[in-house]
Design a protein around this motif. Structure first.
Motif, PDB file in Angstrom:
ATOM      1  N   MET A  67       0.846  -1.209   0.000  1.00  0.00           N
ATOM      2  CA  MET A  67       0.000   0.000   0.000  1.00  0.00           C
ATOM      3  C   MET A  67       0.874   1.249   0.000  1.00  0.00           C
ATOM      4  N   GLU A  68       2.013   1.167   0.646  1.00  0.00           N
ATOM      5  CA  GLU A  68       2.908   2.324   0.658  1.00  0.00           C
ATOM      6  C   GLU A  68       3.404   2.608  -0.767  1.00  0.00           C
ATOM      7  N   ILE A  69       3.772   1.539  -1.477  1.00  0.00           N
ATOM      8  CA  ILE A  69       4.254   1.714  -2.868  1.00  0.00           C
ATOM      9  C   ILE A  69       3.144   2.324  -3.723  1.00  0.00           C
ATOM     10  N   VAL A  70       1.930   1.776  -3.605  1.00  0.00           N
ATOM     11  CA  VAL A  70       0.816   2.278  -4.427  1.00  0.00           C
ATOM     12  C   VAL A  70       0.513   3.736  -4.041  1.00  0.00           C
ATOM     13  N   GLY A  71       0.504   4.014  -2.736  1.00  0.00           N
ATOM     14  CA  GLY A  71       0.203   5.376  -2.267  1.00  0.00           C
ATOM     15  C   GLY A  71       1.196   6.389  -2.812  1.00  0.00           C
ATOM     16  N   ILE A  72       2.468   6.025  -2.808  1.00  0.00           N
ATOM     17  CA  ILE A  72       3.504   6.954  -3.300  1.00  0.00           C
ATOM     18  C   ILE A  72       3.343   7.179  -4.806  1.00  0.00           C
ATOM     19  N   LEU A  73       3.073   6.104  -5.534  1.00  0.00           N
ATOM     20  CA  LEU A  73       2.878   6.273  -6.987  1.00  0.00           C
ATOM     21  C   LEU A  73       1.665   7.174  -7.259  1.00  0.00           C
ATOM     22  N   CYS A  74       0.613   6.987  -6.465  1.00  0.00           N
ATOM     23  CA  CYS A  74      -0.620   7.751  -6.713  1.00  0.00           C
ATOM     24  C   CYS A  74      -0.476   9.220  -6.335  1.00  0.00           C
ATOM     25  N   SER A  75       0.470   9.537  -5.475  1.00  0.00           N
ATOM     26  CA  SER A  75       0.649  10.953  -5.145  1.00  0.00           C
ATOM     27  C   SER A  75       1.860  11.531  -5.886  1.00  0.00           C
TER      28      SER A  75
END
Ligand code: BYC
Length: 311
Positions: A164-172
């Motif tokens: 989720m951290e990886i996805v969150g960083i990509l999304c922001s």
């Protein structure tokens, strides 16, 4: 025999775990071997799509975390192979079943990891689905499997947060990064729903598994739990679930999805997915290439035992 069967049924009814030395119906043993060995195979085959990104992780921190995750999966495989061995099947037999395609492993690992976002998606969706399945299964009636799952679930939680951290960083991040995350979600969403197996009405093993309290919740119940949780998380990321039929049912207070492509599901579990051949041949060569490690460990053990006997 009648007494043994009654004790087994009584233990099941009062929630007492069944242990390896207890009497158990032959089909209970067979179902557990099938289920636990398939789960073990899924863990070690699951190392392959993720291992594919270890050398390409975008930073040292990511590389260390991914290495640790892949190593954890090997550990999960080990707990599970040990749990299956308590039922009277050998490790060699289980590997042989995997290598000759007699045993299944989770359909999800027959899809390729094409971008770094896929590593995030596996953590968020695949580990997320696995946690929902396994925290329930940890309450199952067979002691060694139940205890193994408790340990596995603790580690899966880290994996999910890491994803989720990886996805969150990509999304922001930049538009390209967000697009990469969306494109990855588009590919992984439906295969993640397939992880829970066919609909309850088409699940031949469920009635036995539920009768024996091996399966505590049905395939559809767990899938629904996953959908309800994940749709809300996708909103936080600003990602769109790739399902035009997705709608919120105000009466049941849950999300309804379109139909899964079951032809694709059956094609993948019958060996015709994108990566089935690649995965099995990678496992086979790993097993063959590393036979010297097994030989060395075995001869060390024999030497050690001889020394102990002589002393
Ligand atoms: N993939 O009667 P059904 C992980 C097969 S790894 C492949 O509903 P059942 C992780 C099924 O085996 C996650 N095959 O079966 C690792 C059966 O065929 P057979 C793995 C599937 O057993 C690394 C037939 O379809 N988790 O967490 O009642 C990194 C009919 O199905 C699948 C587990 O293994 C599938 N998706 O229910 C990250 C958990 N679905 O065997 C994460 C334990 C169905 O009769 N397993 N099939 O030839 C289970 O909970 C159950 O086995 C399932 C299926 C819910 C998967």
């Amino acid at each position: 025999m009648v007494d043994l069967e009654l004790t087994f049924e009584k233990n099941l009814s009062i929630g007492q775990k069944i242990e390896p030395r207890d009497w158990m119906p032959e089909n209970y043993r067979k179902q557990l071997i099938r289920l636990i060995s398939q789960h073990a195979h899924s863990e070690i085959v699951g190392m392959l799509p993720e291992g594919n990104w270890i050398t390409r992780a975008p930073s040292l921190r990511r590389k260390i975390a991914l290495l640790a995750k892949v190593q954890d999966e090997a550990g999960h495989g080990l707990y599970l192979y040990c749990a299956a061995e308590t039922l009277g099947i050998s490790r060699e037999e289980m590997f042989d079943q995997l290598h000759t395609k007699k045993a299944k492993y989770s359909s999800i690992f027959n899809y390729p990891t094409l971008t770094w976002a896929d590593i995030g998606m596996i953590g968020w969706l695949v580990d997320g689905a696995a946690i929902i399945n396994q925290t329930t299964m940890a309450k199952c009636s067979y002691g060694p499997y139940s205890r193994g799952l408790l340990r596995i679930c603790k580690e899966e939680n880290f994996h999910k947060i890491q994803g989720m951290e990886i996805v969150g960083i990509l999304c922001s991040g930049t538009n390209e990064q967000k697009e990469m995350a969306q494109e990855s979600l588009n590919r992984w969403w439906w295969p993640s729903l397939m992880m829970f197996g066919p609909h309850d009405t088409n699940s031949p093993n469920s009635s036995d598994l539920m009768k024996w309290k091996i399966k505590i919740k049905s395939n559809d119940e767990l899938r629904q739990r996953f959908v309800d949780m994940t749709v809300e998380q996708a909103k936080v990321f600003g990602l769109t679930i790739p399902d035009p039929e997705l709608k919120f049912n105000t009466e049941t207070r849950s999300w309804e999805t379109g139909e899964i492509n079951w032809d694709e599901f059956y094609s993948v579990i019958n060996g015709n997915g994108l990566c089935n051949n690649e995965r099995i041949s990678a496992r086979r060569s790993a097993y063959e290439d590393n036979s010297w490690v097994r030989d060395a460990a075995t001869s060390y053990k024999i030497k050690k035992n001889k020394k102990a006997e002589a002393a």
